[in-house]
Motif scaffolding. Structure first.
Motif, PDB file in Angstrom:
ATOM      1  N   LEU A 400     -10.807 -23.777  10.131  1.00 40.24           N
ATOM      2  CA  LEU A 400     -11.626 -22.790  10.765  1.00 40.24           C
ATOM      3  C   LEU A 400     -11.140 -22.058  11.652  1.00 40.24           C
ATOM      4  O   LEU A 400     -11.446 -20.701  12.072  1.00 40.24           O
ATOM      5  CB  LEU A 400     -13.067 -23.445  11.230  1.00 40.24           C
ATOM      6  N   ALA A 401     -10.256 -22.623  12.681  1.00 40.86           N
ATOM      7  CA  ALA A 401      -9.511 -22.042  13.780  1.00 40.86           C
ATOM      8  C   ALA A 401      -8.614 -20.963  13.208  1.00 40.86           C
ATOM      9  O   ALA A 401      -8.502 -19.940  13.720  1.00 40.86           O
ATOM     10  CB  ALA A 401      -8.878 -23.132  14.713  1.00 40.86           C
ATOM     11  N   GLY A 402      -8.202 -21.171  12.249  1.00 37.91           N
ATOM     12  CA  GLY A 402      -7.196 -20.306  11.562  1.00 37.91           C
ATOM     13  C   GLY A 402      -7.805 -18.961  11.049  1.00 37.91           C
ATOM     14  O   GLY A 402      -7.563 -17.905  11.215  1.00 37.91           O
ATOM     15  N   THR A 403      -9.271 -19.161  10.553  1.00 39.66           N
ATOM     16  CA  THR A 403      -9.805 -18.189  10.249  1.00 39.66           C
ATOM     17  C   THR A 403     -10.404 -17.323  11.444  1.00 39.66           C
ATOM     18  O   THR A 403     -10.423 -15.955  11.373  1.00 39.66           O
ATOM     19  CB  THR A 403     -11.324 -18.483   9.539  1.00 39.66           C
ATOM     20  N   LEU A 404     -10.598 -17.904  12.460  1.00 35.74           N
ATOM     21  CA  LEU A 404     -11.177 -17.004  13.748  1.00 35.74           C
ATOM     22  C   LEU A 404     -10.070 -16.419  14.151  1.00 35.74           C
ATOM     23  O   LEU A 404     -10.159 -15.308  14.615  1.00 35.74           O
ATOM     24  CB  LEU A 404     -11.763 -18.149  14.569  1.00 35.74           C
ATOM     25  N   LEU A 405      -8.995 -17.198  14.324  1.00 37.68           N
ATOM     26  CA  LEU A 405      -7.662 -16.521  15.016  1.00 37.68           C
ATOM     27  C   LEU A 405      -7.389 -15.202  14.172  1.00 37.68           C
ATOM     28  O   LEU A 405      -6.606 -14.389  14.625  1.00 37.68           O
ATOM     29  CB  LEU A 405      -6.543 -17.315  15.299  1.00 37.68           C
ATOM     30  N   ALA A 406      -7.420 -15.112  12.887  1.00 42.66           N
ATOM     31  CA  ALA A 406      -6.984 -14.247  11.937  1.00 42.66           C
ATOM     32  C   ALA A 406      -7.551 -13.056  12.338  1.00 42.66           C
ATOM     33  O   ALA A 406      -7.360 -11.807  11.998  1.00 42.66           O
ATOM     34  CB  ALA A 406      -7.286 -14.649  10.579  1.00 42.66           C
ATOM     35  N   VAL A 407      -9.192 -13.156  12.615  1.00 43.85           N
ATOM     36  CA  VAL A 407     -10.022 -11.758  13.099  1.00 43.85           C
ATOM     37  C   VAL A 407      -9.833 -11.551  14.280  1.00 43.85           C
ATOM     38  O   VAL A 407      -9.858 -10.379  14.607  1.00 43.85           O
ATOM     39  CB  VAL A 407     -11.577 -12.275  12.645  1.00 43.85           C
ATOM     40  N   SER A 408      -9.449 -12.397  15.520  1.00 45.92           N
ATOM     41  CA  SER A 408      -9.258 -12.132  16.717  1.00 45.92           C
ATOM     42  C   SER A 408      -8.325 -11.111  17.063  1.00 45.92           C
ATOM     43  O   SER A 408      -7.153 -11.334  16.340  1.00 45.92           O
ATOM     44  CB  SER A 408      -8.849 -13.173  17.730  1.00 45.92           C
ATOM     45  N   VAL A 636     -11.894  -1.066  20.421  1.00 43.40           N
ATOM     46  CA  VAL A 636     -11.606  -0.503  19.042  1.00 43.40           C
ATOM     47  C   VAL A 636     -11.147  -1.934  18.475  1.00 43.40           C
ATOM     48  O   VAL A 636     -11.392  -1.862  17.235  1.00 43.40           O
ATOM     49  CB  VAL A 636     -10.401   0.547  18.919  1.00 43.40           C
ATOM     50  N   ASP A 637     -10.267  -2.881  19.112  1.00 49.03           N
ATOM     51  CA  ASP A 637      -9.640  -3.954  18.387  1.00 49.03           C
ATOM     52  C   ASP A 637     -10.729  -4.841  17.955  1.00 49.03           C
ATOM     53  O   ASP A 637     -10.667  -5.436  16.892  1.00 49.03           O
ATOM     54  CB  ASP A 637      -8.781  -4.435  19.316  1.00 49.03           C
ATOM     55  N   TYR A 638     -11.830  -5.021  18.885  1.00 49.41           N
ATOM     56  CA  TYR A 638     -12.738  -6.080  18.721  1.00 49.41           C
ATOM     57  C   TYR A 638     -13.657  -5.336  17.581  1.00 49.41           C
ATOM     58  O   TYR A 638     -14.384  -6.219  16.929  1.00 49.41           O
ATOM     59  CB  TYR A 638     -13.565  -6.471  20.017  1.00 49.41           C
ATOM     60  N   ARG A 639     -14.073  -4.214  17.693  1.00 47.91           N
ATOM     61  CA  ARG A 639     -14.740  -3.717  16.792  1.00 47.91           C
ATOM     62  C   ARG A 639     -14.352  -3.736  15.308  1.00 47.91           C
ATOM     63  O   ARG A 639     -15.086  -3.894  14.531  1.00 47.91           O
ATOM     64  CB  ARG A 639     -15.038  -1.989  17.259  1.00 47.91           C
ATOM     65  N   LYS A 640     -13.010  -3.499  15.185  1.00 53.47           N
ATOM     66  CA  LYS A 640     -12.247  -3.864  13.988  1.00 53.47           C
ATOM     67  C   LYS A 640     -12.507  -5.299  13.748  1.00 53.47           C
ATOM     68  O   LYS A 640     -12.958  -5.678  12.376  1.00 53.47           O
ATOM     69  CB  LYS A 640     -11.142  -3.513  13.852  1.00 53.47           C
ATOM     70  N   GLY A 641     -12.454  -6.214  14.503  1.00 53.42           N
ATOM     71  CA  GLY A 641     -12.688  -7.737  14.318  1.00 53.42           C
ATOM     72  C   GLY A 641     -14.016  -8.033  13.901  1.00 53.42           C
ATOM     73  O   GLY A 641     -14.268  -8.713  12.775  1.00 53.42           O
ATOM     74  N   VAL A 642     -15.064  -7.309  14.572  1.00 53.57           N
ATOM     75  CA  VAL A 642     -16.318  -7.692  14.223  1.00 53.57           C
ATOM     76  C   VAL A 642     -16.724  -7.056  12.812  1.00 53.57           C
ATOM     77  O   VAL A 642     -17.325  -7.672  12.003  1.00 53.57           O
ATOM     78  CB  VAL A 642     -17.330  -6.995  15.179  1.00 53.57           C
ATOM     79  N   GLN A 643     -16.249  -5.802  12.568  1.00 49.19           N
ATOM     80  CA  GLN A 643     -16.591  -5.105  11.125  1.00 49.19           C
ATOM     81  C   GLN A 643     -15.764  -6.098  10.113  1.00 49.19           C
ATOM     82  O   GLN A 643     -16.289  -6.317   9.018  1.00 49.19           O
ATOM     83  CB  GLN A 643     -15.769  -3.847  11.154  1.00 49.19           C
ATOM     84  N   GLN A 644     -14.504  -6.380  10.350  1.00 50.18           N
ATOM     85  CA  GLN A 644     -14.097  -7.311   9.301  1.00 50.18           C
ATOM     86  C   GLN A 644     -14.623  -8.686   9.162  1.00 50.18           C
ATOM     87  O   GLN A 644     -14.942  -9.211   7.928  1.00 50.18           O
ATOM     88  CB  GLN A 644     -12.655  -7.864   9.798  1.00 50.18           C
ATOM     89  N   ALA A 645     -15.209  -9.194  10.137  1.00 50.59           N
ATOM     90  CA  ALA A 645     -15.993 -10.505  10.205  1.00 50.59           C
ATOM     91  C   ALA A 645     -17.427 -10.419   9.272  1.00 50.59           C
ATOM     92  O   ALA A 645     -17.726 -11.244   8.644  1.00 50.59           O
ATOM     93  CB  ALA A 645     -16.345 -11.115  11.498  1.00 50.59           C
ATOM     94  N   THR A 678     -17.582 -16.347  13.608  1.00 51.02           N
ATOM     95  CA  THR A 678     -16.471 -15.501  14.062  1.00 51.02           C
ATOM     96  C   THR A 678     -17.060 -14.653  15.216  1.00 51.02           C
ATOM     97  O   THR A 678     -16.421 -14.200  16.098  1.00 51.02           O
ATOM     98  CB  THR A 678     -15.883 -14.693  12.772  1.00 51.02           C
ATOM     99  N   ILE A 679     -18.301 -14.089  14.842  1.00 52.82           N
ATOM    100  CA  ILE A 679     -18.778 -13.080  15.894  1.00 52.82           C
ATOM    101  C   ILE A 679     -18.975 -13.811  17.215  1.00 52.82           C
ATOM    102  O   ILE A 679     -18.684 -13.268  18.096  1.00 52.82           O
ATOM    103  CB  ILE A 679     -20.066 -12.715  15.383  1.00 52.82           C
ATOM    104  N   ASP A 680     -19.641 -15.141  17.265  1.00 48.96           N
ATOM    105  CA  ASP A 680     -19.574 -15.944  18.242  1.00 48.96           C
ATOM    106  C   ASP A 680     -18.371 -16.118  18.979  1.00 48.96           C
ATOM    107  O   ASP A 680     -18.355 -16.096  20.345  1.00 48.96           O
ATOM    108  CB  ASP A 680     -20.150 -17.262  18.163  1.00 48.96           C
ATOM    109  N   PHE A 681     -17.310 -16.302  18.347  1.00 48.99           N
ATOM    110  CA  PHE A 681     -16.036 -16.450  18.945  1.00 48.99           C
ATOM    111  C   PHE A 681     -15.533 -15.189  19.597  1.00 48.99           C
ATOM    112  O   PHE A 681     -14.933 -15.409  20.646  1.00 48.99           O
ATOM    113  CB  PHE A 681     -15.149 -16.853  17.654  1.00 48.99           C
ATOM    114  N   LEU A 682     -15.696 -14.064  18.929  1.00 46.44           N
ATOM    115  CA  LEU A 682     -15.312 -12.953  19.374  1.00 46.44           C
ATOM    116  C   LEU A 682     -16.209 -12.357  20.735  1.00 46.44           C
ATOM    117  O   LEU A 682     -15.582 -11.768  21.816  1.00 46.44           O
ATOM    118  CB  LEU A 682     -15.519 -11.548  18.502  1.00 46.44           C
ATOM    119  N   ALA A 683     -17.572 -12.572  20.770  1.00 39.79           N
ATOM    120  CA  ALA A 683     -18.283 -12.378  21.654  1.00 39.79           C
ATOM    121  C   ALA A 683     -17.756 -13.359  22.890  1.00 39.79           C
ATOM    122  O   ALA A 683     -17.775 -12.703  24.086  1.00 39.79           O
ATOM    123  CB  ALA A 683     -19.822 -12.634  21.299  1.00 39.79           C
TER     124      ALA A 683
END
Length: 1045
Positions: A400-408, A636-645, A678-683
């Motif tokens: 799971l950590a790898g999935t989250l880091l891939a989005v971050s 911009v970077d985190y918006r992309k990550g959120v959209q991807q997630a 993932t959203i929780d991780f990014l937030a």
């Protein structure tokens, strides 16, 4: 003490004192009046007795007087004889003085005849004395050069300057100007003046940058073998970066020398003054510094003796005093300006290099795991404790950590708690701490130079030189100090720090250097070259703006020459990449707080006349960089990550192979949807940046709100897609159903805020019966229920369960880190309010926290809607299967062995759905979802009797068998209270077993248990046809008498 205690009365006549005490006080007054005594005797009855008393007292007084006369008679005789002798001596002295006056008159007449000859002899003796004195001085002056050299070798610079100045003044005297033998000495002193100047300047330069013998900090063991260059200073080790005390300010009021004293009364120097420290504070005041031990006592030496300033401050004062005595203040200021930038650059570079070598050596010894521990820094990580990186595996093996880091958008080392952030903060803390100590020295020297230049005109310094050094007519103090001021030193120090920050942030240091040169040239009224202008347009050009307009044309040229001399190093940067795991714009978060603390320390050190300079500089650059580049890039970077997630196909796909039981901890496998996790991780990551930069927390919280809003819309869409056009979804939107579900005590199992999580969830069965009956009645009215209106796809039910649990997790997380963010912001605002008035940003941040709380409520409401849909769906499924019961006749021909098909279908649905939903929701939520089945089934079973036409005894047994099977299925669900299920279904079995009673026995049972069932339910028992049971015609009338309708 009595009046006559001191009378010289013999011991054998001590009784006289007692007799005198008996004499009336009226006889001893100063103004004696005899009339009262005469009247007293004349009016007395016994006049003779009174007269005799007076005679006795008179005899006593006479006897006492005789004793006194006898005692003092010899003394009186001696006093008279002494007085006669004194008179005789005075008479003889008078006669001698008359004779002396006659002799003096005769001597005066004799001496007056030889007056001119005596005057000539006196003048000749004075001339000879003067010649002898000049010869002695010539002999002493001839030895001055060797004495000065000896004092310089012993680092007694002040004594050497004293000797030089005194000798130079002596050579200018009228008698020595024409002595040819002193020409060589005069030439040698001129050379020694230059040598002394550079010696003093080098010592001052070393102590300015804390590498001198008496500096407040000494080089670490990593740098003891390094030689100190002429124009650069070796770096300190990061392990020696203790916090500097508040700046030692100069005391005003002494016209000769400015004395620096510590604000907090403590000394910030090291072991060079061990003797003073051991002797105590009282001796420190009178102890003379060692470098003044050979000096001639004067006002400055006495001031240094009495000064309580730290040792390094005294030494700086001594060096400045030497420069002033040599008349080299302007020249020294120009050279300090010239060396300032390359020296600071070398200090930063050497410090980074030394620390990198130290880290590498430690890493080679203890391995990669000890790398962060070997830096020697202790970074305060408490403010970012809410940020954690989950590192657990799914059951299917995916990390799971790898999935989250891939989005971050950032790597783990660049995350708010990453190694790069910690290393960058530690590096800047160390560098800026060293810069603060250096600036503290510059403040002391700058104030002293300005004070000296204003008190004394430049001595032995041609005015043309001063004009060349500082040609700016707008600043007299800058002209007198060769362009060197506190403002200029602060500008250059911050400029170098800014270039280091640019390198750390990869903000094009070359562009910053070019921009700094452009600003310097602009202040010098010179146009910068086009080449430099072109360079400044590449990359991020966040360069420090020179604010000190006193930099002269010549001073600017000297500065540029110094930078060109070290231009190679400047172009190569500072080498921070060797110490930092990564560089980039996201390190701005770790840069902000050290720069803020640095600015506060600098502002506390600035004298009042320079206080406005603290409002602009390095902090303004960092804040502008964060506001104009870091925040937009992050958004911009985190918006992309959120959209991807949230747009990923797996974002809202429940876990394929969940555990057999629900796990509340995410780290151990709680089945939170990947998209929401993932959203929780990014937030949390964005709020980690907010905690690192409290001033911009409002903007970052808005980013989080934007991300949460988009995620909520996506969750809402997924929820709507699962329940669209389903009857359960439409029912929970009905006002009457919504009110009943709110009144239902089972709603206590629904998600609540963290503050209400510990509330009492106990549900009283008596309170729930009425609400459950109303809900069951409303659901029964919906018959016939079609299969198409139900959610028969278990995947959608699993999605709703997983979505509900995930939304609750996100809501709790939002509430948790919202509170943490609010606490951190409140602490920061409380700290800032000590110096700054509250700003509208405070209210903005509070509003942001309220918005976060509202988002948590929105997520929790949607989670509740998912649970309500699941509960109503299970109730509708129960009604859907139980509605068959009312349309059939229970005329069985044999004893029941198996439940009816519709019951088997219902039990199968309950068991299957409990298996698939159970791992995705908590036990309390599981109880809420399946807890409404029993009440609906029991009420439906009892209501079905009203619609049945006939039922026999085997049919009653079949219904009882159905309830037993249903009871077993519901009791198998761990979260449901099996005792409550048994009581409800026993109620159904008891009701149907009443059909086996004769009517008379039934009426007797109703009489005894009239409140066990409703009147209509009892009437239905008589209404249904039971083969073999006779119902009298008056049975209903008798029932009406017992239970009137």
């Amino acid at each position: 003490m009595g009046l006559f205690d001191n009378l010289p009365v013999p011991q054998d006549k001590a009784y006289l004192r007692d007799d005198l005490e008996n004499v009336d006080e009226s006889w001893t007054v100063a103004r004696f009046d005899s009339l009262p005594h005469v009247v007293h005797i004349l009016t007395s009855k016994d006049r003779d007795a009174e007269v005799q008393t007076l005679k006795d007292q008179s005899d006593i007084v006479e006897e006492v007087v005789d004793e006194v006369v006898q005692t003092y008679h010899g003394g009186f005789n001696r006093a008279i004889q002494n007085y006669s002798q004194i008179l005789r001596l005075f008479s003889e002295s008078t006669q001698s003085i008359r004779t002396l006056k006659v002799d003096l008159g005769n001597a005066k007449r004799v001496i007056s005849a030889r007056n001119k000859q005596l005057h000539q002899l006196w003048y000749r003796s004075m001339t000879l004395r003067h010649i002898i004195s000049l010869l002695d001085q010539i002999e002493n002056i001839a030895q001055v050069p060797s004495r000065i050299n000896k004092l310089m070798d012993e680092n007694q610079y002040y004594a050497a300057v004293q000797v030089h100045v005194q000798s130079s003044r002596m050579l200018e005297r009228e008698g020595l100007q024409t002595v040819g033998a002193l020409q060589d000495v005069r030439s040698e002193l001129t050379k020694l003046r230059g040598v002394l100047f550079y010696k003093v300047l080098e010592s001052l330069h070393a102590h300015l940058y804390n590498t001198g013998e008496y500096s407040s900090a000494t080089p670490s063991m990593n740098e003891k073998d390094d030689a100190i260059p002429t124009t650069t200073v070796a770096a300190f080790s990061m392990n020696n970066s203790q916090t500097l005390s508040r700046r030692t300010r100069l005391q005003k009021g002494d016209s000769h020398v400015g004395i620096a004293s510590s604000v907090d009364g403590s000394s910030s120097y090291d072991g060079h003054d061990d003797d003073d420290n051991q002797d105590g504070g009282d001796k420190n005041v009178t102890r003379l510094p060692t470098w003044l031990s050979e000096s001639t006592p004067d006002e400055f030496v006495e001031t240094m003796r009495k000064s309580e300033s730290p040792l390094h401050v005294k030494y700086l004062q001594t060096m400045v005093e030497c420069l002033c005595m040599l008349g080299k203040v302007a020249a020294a200021g120009a050279i300090i300006c010239q060396r300032l930038r390359p020296t600071i650059h070398e200090i930063i570079t050497s410090r980074i290099k030394a620390q990198a070598e130290y880290v590498n050596s430690c890493r080679a010894g203890v391995g990669q795991a000890a790398r962060t521990a070997s830096t020697g820094f202790h970074h305060a990580k408490g403010q970012l404790q809410s940020y954690q990186l989950p590192k657990h595996k799914h059951k299917n093996g995916t990390l799971l950590a790898g999935t989250l880091l891939a989005v971050s958008p950032v790597s783990p080392v660049m995350a708010p708690m990453g190694a790069a952030q910690s290393a960058a903060k530690e590096l800047l803390d160390s560098i800026l701490d060293a810069i603060v100590r250096i600036f503290d020295n510059h403040v002391v020297v700058g104030e002293l130079l300005e004070s000296k230049s204003s008190q004394h005109a430049p001595m032995n310094t041609p005015k043309s030189m001063v004009t060349e050094i500082s040609g700016n007519p707008d600043s007299e103090s800058s002209k007198d100090t060769g362009g060197y001021t506190i403002g200029f030193s602060m500008t250059v120090l911050q400029s170098e720090c800014q270039q280091l920050i640019c390198e750390i942030l990869r903000a094009t240091p070359e562009a910053a250097s070019a921009d700094a040169a452009v600003q310097t040239a602009r202040l010098a009224n010179k146009a910068p070259s086009k080449e430099k202008r072109d360079k400044s347009e590449d990359g991020l050009t966040f360069a420090f703006r020179f604010t000190d307009a006193s930099v002269s044309s010549q001073g600017a040229d000297l500065i540029r020459q110094g930078r060109n001399r070290k231009g190679q190093n400047v172009q190569e940067g500072y080498g921070s990449a060797s110490l930092l795991p990564e560089q980039g714009i996201y390190l701005a978060a770790s840069v902000y707080r050290p720069v803020l603390q640095f600015t506060d320390k600098i502002a506390a050190m600035l004298p009042p006349k320079y206080s406005q300079l603290g409002n602009d500089g390095l902090l303004a650059f960092v804040e502008n960089f964060v506001k104009d580049h870091f925040l937009p890039t992050m958004f911009v970077d985190y918006r992309k990550g959120v959209q991807q997630a949230i747009s990923s196909p797996a974002a809202f796909r429940p876990r394929a192979n969940p555990a057999t039981a629900y796990i509340p901890s995410v780290s151990k496998g709680r089945p939170v949807l990947q998209g929401l996790l993932t959203i929780d991780f990014l937030a949390k990551e964005v709020l980690g940046w907010a905690q690192a930069m409290p001033k911009f927390s409002g903007d970052l919280v808005k980013y989080v709100q934007t991300f949460l809003e988009r995620t909520y819309e996506r969750c809402r869409a997924s929820y709507t897609e699962a329940v669209l056009e389903k009857q359960s979804y439409m029912l929970i939107g009905r006002h009457d159903i919504e009110k009943l579900m709110k009144r239902d005590p089972a709603s206590a199992f629904l998600p609540t805020s963290l503050a209400q999580a510990d509330g009492d969830n106990h549900i009283a069965d008596g309170e729930s019966d009425g609400v459950e009956l109303e809900i069951s009645t409303l659901l029964m009215k919906l018959r016939p229920i079609k299969q198409e209106s139900l959610i028969r796809d278990n995947n959608k039910l699993i999605l709703l369960a997983s979505l509900s649990d995930s939304l609750e997790y996100i809501a709790d997380s939002i509430e948790r880190f919202g509170n943490a963010s609010a606490k951190a912001s409140d602490e920061e605002i409380e700290q800032e309010q000590n110096d700054v008035k509250p700003t509208p940003g405070h209210n903005k941040q509070n509003a942001s926290h309220k918005d976060l709380a509202s988002f948590a409520d929105d997520y929790r409401k949607l989670a509740i809607d998912c649970l309500k849909v699941l509960r109503v769906e299970m109730q509708l499924e129960t009604v859907f299967n139980m509605q068959v019961m009312a349309t059939r006749e229970y005329l069985e021909d044999q004893d029941a062995e198996e439940p009816d098909d519709y019951v088997i279908s219902l039990i199968t649905q309950i068991t299957r759905r409990d298996e698939v939903i159970g791992p995705f929701i908590a036990p309390t939520k599981r109880n809420y979802v399946f807890g409404g089945i029993c009440a609906v089934a029991s009420h439906a079973s009892i209501k079905a009797l009203a619609e049945m036409k006939r039922i026999n005894l085997f049919g009653v047994q079949q219904i009882c068998r159905n309830t037993i099977a249903l009871e077993q299925a519901l009791s198998a669900i761990p979260s449901i209270d099996s005792e409550s299920v048994r009581m409800r279904l026993d109620h159904v079995r008891t009701y149907y077993e009443l059909l086996n009673m004769p009517v008379e026995a039934l009426l007797a049972f109703v009489t005894e248990h009239d409140s066990l069932y409703t009147a209509i339910e009892y009437y239905n028992l008589l209404k249904v046809q039971v083969p073999g049971r006779e119902v009298p015609d008056d049975a209903k009338g008798r029932m009406a008498e017992i239970l009137p309708i």
